[in-house]
Structure formats: structure tokens, C-alpha cells
Design an enzyme around this catalytic site. Structure first.
Site, PDB file in Angstrom:
ATOM      1  N   HIS A  28      -4.120   9.283   4.879  1.00 63.88           N
ATOM      2  CA  HIS A  28      -3.687   9.190   3.580  1.00 63.88           C
ATOM      3  C   HIS A  28      -2.408   9.890   3.517  1.00 63.88           C
ATOM      4  CE1 HIS A  28      -3.059  11.035  -0.772  1.00 63.88           C
ATOM      5  NE2 HIS A  28      -2.912   9.435  -0.992  1.00 63.88           N
ATOM      6  N   SER A  29      -1.270   9.173   2.911  1.00 65.24           N
ATOM      7  CA  SER A  29       0.201   9.648   2.631  1.00 65.24           C
ATOM      8  C   SER A  29       0.561  10.112   4.011  1.00 65.24           C
ATOM      9  CB  SER A  29       0.043  10.844   1.822  1.00 65.24           C
ATOM     10  OG  SER A  29       1.229  11.119   1.199  1.00 65.24           O
TER      11      SER A  29
END
Length: 237
Positions: A28-29
Site C-alpha cells: 500500500h502507498s
């Protein structure tokens, strides 16, 4: 200082210690960017790559490179100076730690903040301290251009699931013409250059996987099990 090279080295060391020959990565991210770059550098090791509200790469305009490197180096010098002066971990009460985490991540729900605090802090006398390495807050000085990102992207051999939140990175990138162009080219690159790719847009913000796991989890589960993501009525391909 945390940067893409350092993070790739950490991943490779972990997978080597586990003696895994092939594996899947969910990121994520920043974790999605690390996963994308790792999959490009070591394509033979990655079976499936799931990227959550990220593009798998962090393209940077060439004219911005020098300023970014300078900023990152100055931050590192300041960090090391503070550490030499004996910087101590600040102890927070549980409630104040919750408020600080919420302020730093305003898109998180109260429940998600509590989950992050539970796994990201340690109870000590007088309250809690955060477990994070403060270097993660420093500017990443190892950047590549859009052209280099697209070249790296084409080297990925893994199946890819890209889950984008409507109010997350999509909204941020679309606010600036140059970033909007990078967004468009990278998403197009996944479809043009890789054989097994699914790009899904879902309602939610940057932390949709935490705030609304029921939206994201079925997509990931179906993709990892069969290679074809489940597309609920609220999702867009």
C-alpha cells in the site's frame, strides 16, 4: 534514510531468510512502490503483485531532482544531529497517541487509527511510544523519471492487480497536469506492456483497505486465488 534501494534490499534479505523461491507481494502507498520496483528488478521471484492506491513507481520530473536530493540530505543531516544530542522517544498517553496518529492521517476512521496504534506502538511506563523508525519521514532521494519508470514497469513478469481509491492518489494526481499525465501513462503502461493486469477503481480514500476492507479484500482474494478479481457493483475497471 529510507529509500527504494534500501527497501528492496530489506525485502530480498527477508525472502532469502525465509528461503522462498517465488512469492506474492501486497503493498500500500510507499509499499506499493517498493513492490513495483522489486518486481521489476527481480521479476523471476514475484508471482503476483497487488498495489493498493499507488502506481508501483514514484516518477519525478527531471527538473525537480536536484531540489529533492538537497531536501532529503538536509533532513538527514538534521536527523543525525538530533540523534547525536541524545534525542529520546516521546512518551504519549494512549489518548494523545490516538489524536496524534489521527491528525497525521486524517483519512483514517477511528477504528483504523486504533488498529494502527495497536500494532505500531509499545506500552511503556507512563504511556506508549511509537515503534516507527523516524527516518521513514525523511524525503526519499532515490527517484526515477517517468521514462525510467515505464522501462522498469515493462520488466515486470508478475500478474498485477492495481486497486485505486477514487478519493486517494487518483484525486491527488489529477489536480496537477504533469502528475495527471504520469498517472495516465503508468496506468496505460500496465495494460499495454504486461499480459495479466487488472486495474480497479473503488470508492474510498487512500486508506480504503483499512477503512473499508470489505471493498478491497474480495478483490485481492479472488485475484490471488484465480488471477481474476471480483468486481463488485461499486468498482470500476
Amino acid at each position: 534514510m529510507f529509500n527504494s534501494v534500501f527497501n528492496i534490499k530489506l525485502l530480498l534479505s527477508a525472502f532469502s531468510a525465509l528461503q522462498w523461491k517465488r512469492f506474492s507481494i501486497i503493498g500500500h502507498s510507499m509499499g506499493g512502490n517498493v513492490g513495483g520496483l522489486f518486481s521489476a528488478v527481480f521479476p523471476e521471484l514475484v508471482d503476483s503483485l497487488v498495489i493498493l492506491d499507488s502506481l508501483g513507481f514514484l516518477p519525478t520530473a527531471q527538473e525537480e531532482m536536484a531540489g529533492i536530493v538537497r531536501k532529503g540530505v538536509e533532513e538527514l543531516v538534521q536527523f543525525e544531529a538530533e540523534r547525536e544530542r541524545g534525542r529520546r522517544e516521546k512518551v504519549y498517553s494512549y489518548d494523545s497517541a490516538l489524536k496524534r496518529l489521527q491528525a497525521a492521517n486524517p483519512s483514517l476512521s477511528e477504528e483504523s487509527v486504533a488498529v494502527l496504534l495497536e500494532r505500531g506502538s509499545t506500552a511503556v511506563e507512563g504511556g506508549v511510544v511509537f515503534n516507527r523508525d523516524y527516518r521513514i519521514n525523511l524525503t526519499n532521494i532515490v527517484r526515477i523519471t517517468l521514462e525510467q519508470s515505464l522501462d522498469m514497469q515493462a520488466r515486470i513478469q508478475a500478474r498485477v492487480l492495481l486497486v485505486m481509491a477514487e478519493e486517494g492518489i487518483l484525486r491527488l494526481y489529477r489536480q496537477r497536469p504533469q502528475q495527471a499525465e504520469m498517472l495516465q501513462q503508468l496506468i496505460k503502461g500496465y495494460g499495454d506492456k504486461l499480459s495479466e493486469v487488472s486495474v480497479v477503481e473503488v470508492p474510498g480514500d487512500h486508506h480504503v483497505h483499512l477503512n473499508s476492507p470489505e471493498t478491497v479484500a474480495p478483490l485481492i482474494t479472488a485475484f490471488l486465488n484465480s488471477g481474476t478479481p471480483v468486481t463488485p457493483p461499486s468498482a470500476k475497471l
